[in-house]
Write an enzyme that holds these catalytic residues in place. Structure first.
Site, PDB file in Angstrom:
ATOM      1  N   LYS A   1       0.855  -1.194   0.000  1.00 50.91           N
ATOM      2  CA  LYS A   1       0.000   0.000   0.000  1.00 50.91           C
ATOM      3  C   LYS A   1       0.891   1.244   0.000  1.00 50.91           C
ATOM      4  O   LYS A   1       1.009   1.969   0.982  1.00 50.91           O
ATOM      5  CB  LYS A   1      -0.934  -0.015   1.212  1.00 50.91           C
ATOM      6  CG  LYS A   1      -1.903  -1.194   1.188  1.00 50.91           C
ATOM      7  CD  LYS A   1      -2.729  -1.265   2.465  1.00 50.91           C
ATOM      8  CE  LYS A   1      -3.646  -2.480   2.454  1.00 50.91           C
ATOM      9  NZ  LYS A   1      -4.430  -2.613   3.703  1.00 50.91           N
TER      10      LYS A   1
ATOM     11  N   GLU B   1      -2.125 -16.821   3.238  1.00 53.65           N
ATOM     12  CA  GLU B   1      -3.075 -16.137   4.104  1.00 53.65           C
ATOM     13  C   GLU B   1      -4.149 -17.130   4.549  1.00 53.65           C
ATOM     14  O   GLU B   1      -4.654 -17.893   3.724  1.00 53.65           O
ATOM     15  CB  GLU B   1      -3.712 -14.971   3.354  1.00 53.65           C
ATOM     16  CG  GLU B   1      -4.719 -14.183   4.170  1.00 53.65           C
ATOM     17  CD  GLU B   1      -5.368 -13.078   3.339  1.00 53.65           C
ATOM     18  OE1 GLU B   1      -4.874 -11.945   3.393  1.00 53.65           O
ATOM     19  OE2 GLU B   1      -6.361 -13.360   2.638  1.00 53.65           O
TER      20      GLU B   1
END
Length: 284
Positions: free
Chosen positions: A134, A199
């Protein structure tokens, strides 16, 4: 594929192109070409300094004759009134490089300062704070460099240097076993050797990831209580697997996650919503 140095030079060139365009007409019309002088970088806010060496590249790329004298280096704690460096040379060059240098240094120093604050919350624990993807488009390398300067660690640089199987990959692939197997086959065919991170969303997926033999497990949006349980389970099955916490983590709950025994805690806020560190570049 371009090297990191080439990408940074491209960023600097783009910054000059968008700022200067066909010429800094204010400077060109008011400052004689023969005018020489010195400017100094003055710190106006307490924090961690970052971007000094990138500033040097900005000056050198625009005008190699500029002479930079550094008093305070990357990673050092600074306070209002500190002078980080001086630059001497053509006043036209100093004025035309000023904003590009400040934009980079303020951004990098803000990130380093924020990272240091987050990492300080984990003092005494083994957990390290991680950045994410990000980042500001085009500035990723510099922003991740700033995270390191601030005492954090870098996650993968991009989509090319590590395999991270997220929930969408898992669902589209048909499950964790299928996704991991496909990654290994892909690497075999393409002669690549990349680490695999998976994940997970629940205990069942943790067990599947362990069975698949991944290098790191990311606990996505787990509470600290669920994280502690997950860490105990993973350590009992395979102590060598790295564990990362991600999602919903703030400066207020960071230590609670670190105390669970995870190796890494990824925090998007290190780069996506940081305030720059205030500083100015003034004539002496």
């Amino acid at each position: 594929m371009k090297t990191n140095d080439q990408l940074i030079d491209d960023l600097i060139d783009l910054a000059f192109a968008e700022d200067i365009g066909d010429g800094d007409h204010t400077t060109l019309s008011t400052i004689p070409a023969s005018e020489y002088g010195t400017q100094r970088l003055i710190i106006k806010e307490e924090g961690i300094l970052a971007g000094v060496e990138i500033a040097r590249r900005v000056f050198e790329r625009f005008d190699p004759s500029l002479e930079m004298k550094v008093m305070i280096g990357d990673g050092e704690h600074v306070r209002p009134g500190d002078v980080a460096f001086t630059v001497t040379g053509s006043v036209r060059s100093l004025l035309q490089t000023e904003r590009t240098m400040l934009n980079i240094m303020q951004r990098m120093s803000g990130i380093a300062t924020t990272t240091a604050r987050y990492q300080a919350e984990l003092k005494g624990l083994k957990a390290k704070v991680l950045d994410t993807r990000k980042t500001t488009p085009g500035m990723r390398l510099l922003e991740k460099m700033a995270v390191k300067i601030g005492g954090g660690e870098n996650h993968r640089i991009g989509l090319f240097d590590m395999i991270l199987i997220k929930d969408n990959h898992t669902d589209f692939a048909g499950g964790i076993p299928q996704a991991v197997a496909s990654c290994r086959e892909y690497m075999r065919r393409n002669h690549k050797k990349l680490r695999i991170e998976q994940e997970v969303r629940d205990t069942d997926e943790i067990l599947q990831a362990l069975e698949a033999g991944v290098d790191r497990i990311m606990l996505d949006n787990f509470t600290p209580e669920r994280t502690a349980e997950a860490v105990r389970l993973i350590r009992s099955k395979n102590p060598a697997v790295e564990i990362e916490s991600s999602g919903g983590i703030t400066i207020d709950n960071l230590r609670a996650y670190g105390e669970c025994g995870v190796d890494y805690i990824s925090v998007g806020a290190l780069t996506h919503s940081v305030k720059g560190l205030d500083m100015s570049f003034k004539a002496m």
